[in-house]
Write a protein that holds these residues in place. Sequence first.
Motif, PDB file in Angstrom:
ATOM      1  N   LEU A 185       5.050   2.036   2.796  1.00  0.00           N
ATOM      2  CA  LEU A 185       3.884   2.386   3.397  1.00  0.00           C
ATOM      3  C   LEU A 185       4.040   3.767   4.254  1.00  0.00           C
ATOM      4  O   LEU A 185       3.321   4.785   3.745  1.00  0.00           O
ATOM      5  CB  LEU A 185       3.090   1.257   4.034  1.00  0.00           C
ATOM      6  N   SER A 186       4.968   3.860   5.037  1.00  0.00           N
ATOM      7  CA  SER A 186       5.300   4.994   5.525  1.00  0.00           C
ATOM      8  C   SER A 186       5.393   6.223   4.732  1.00  0.00           C
ATOM      9  O   SER A 186       5.064   7.321   5.061  1.00  0.00           O
ATOM     10  CB  SER A 186       6.283   4.633   6.697  1.00  0.00           C
ATOM     11  N   LEU A 187       6.353   6.091   3.663  1.00  0.00           N
ATOM     12  CA  LEU A 187       6.466   7.120   2.827  1.00  0.00           C
ATOM     13  C   LEU A 187       5.346   7.920   2.197  1.00  0.00           C
ATOM     14  O   LEU A 187       5.007   8.728   1.947  1.00  0.00           O
ATOM     15  CB  LEU A 187       7.641   6.773   1.770  1.00  0.00           C
ATOM     16  N   PHE A 188       4.536   6.629   1.902  1.00  0.00           N
ATOM     17  CA  PHE A 188       3.273   7.096   1.017  1.00  0.00           C
ATOM     18  C   PHE A 188       2.322   7.820   2.023  1.00  0.00           C
ATOM     19  O   PHE A 188       1.668   8.851   1.543  1.00  0.00           O
ATOM     20  CB  PHE A 188       2.671   5.603   0.612  1.00  0.00           C
ATOM     21  N   ILE A 189       2.063   7.171   3.104  1.00  0.00           N
ATOM     22  CA  ILE A 189       1.223   7.767   4.049  1.00  0.00           C
ATOM     23  C   ILE A 189       1.782   9.213   4.524  1.00  0.00           C
ATOM     24  O   ILE A 189       1.102  10.369   4.416  1.00  0.00           O
ATOM     25  CB  ILE A 189       1.030   6.965   5.541  1.00  0.00           C
ATOM     26  N   GLY A 190       3.265   9.454   4.736  1.00  0.00           N
ATOM     27  CA  GLY A 190       3.817  10.769   4.933  1.00  0.00           C
ATOM     28  C   GLY A 190       3.682  11.576   3.801  1.00  0.00           C
ATOM     29  O   GLY A 190       3.375  12.820   4.053  1.00  0.00           O
TER      30      GLY A 190
END
Length: 166
Positions: free
Chosen positions: A66-71
Amino acid sequence: MIKVRHVTLICISGLIWFGVGCFLLQLGLKLLMSVIESPSSSGYPIIDSLSSVFATQQAVVLLIALSLFIGHFKGKYVLGKSVRRGVARILTFPNPTHLSNIYSAKYYILLGSMVLLGLSIKFFGLSNDVRGVVDVTIGAALINGALIYFRLALAMRKGDSLSSAS
């Protein structure tokens, strides 16, 4: 004072973003992995809220994804605008220009405030899962923004218009 071409200045800025992004990404991943190494200790608000549905390892993998996607999207759409403004500002200077023209005074103030924010997060003792998510997200966003810098610089070298590079 050192003078450099516009393309070089854009690449230097991209390298700075890339370096900081890699640093934050690896720091965030280490923080999230530390949650797996000590799962018995409570005090991880995000992991604890996901523990009813996922095992600790699964929750950490989900948070990383999720963090990579949002980033990625933050880098592409939010920081991408900042990159384009920065490149447009660089292009207003004569070519070659002074290395000191890489960022504006307002940008240095923004950088300083972000560093202070990062230090305050550490000082106030946020849990590793929260810090890890923030660092991975920002790191991924900065890396994505750096790639936009590199694409724009490559387009300039090839003589393409900057609008077609993004």
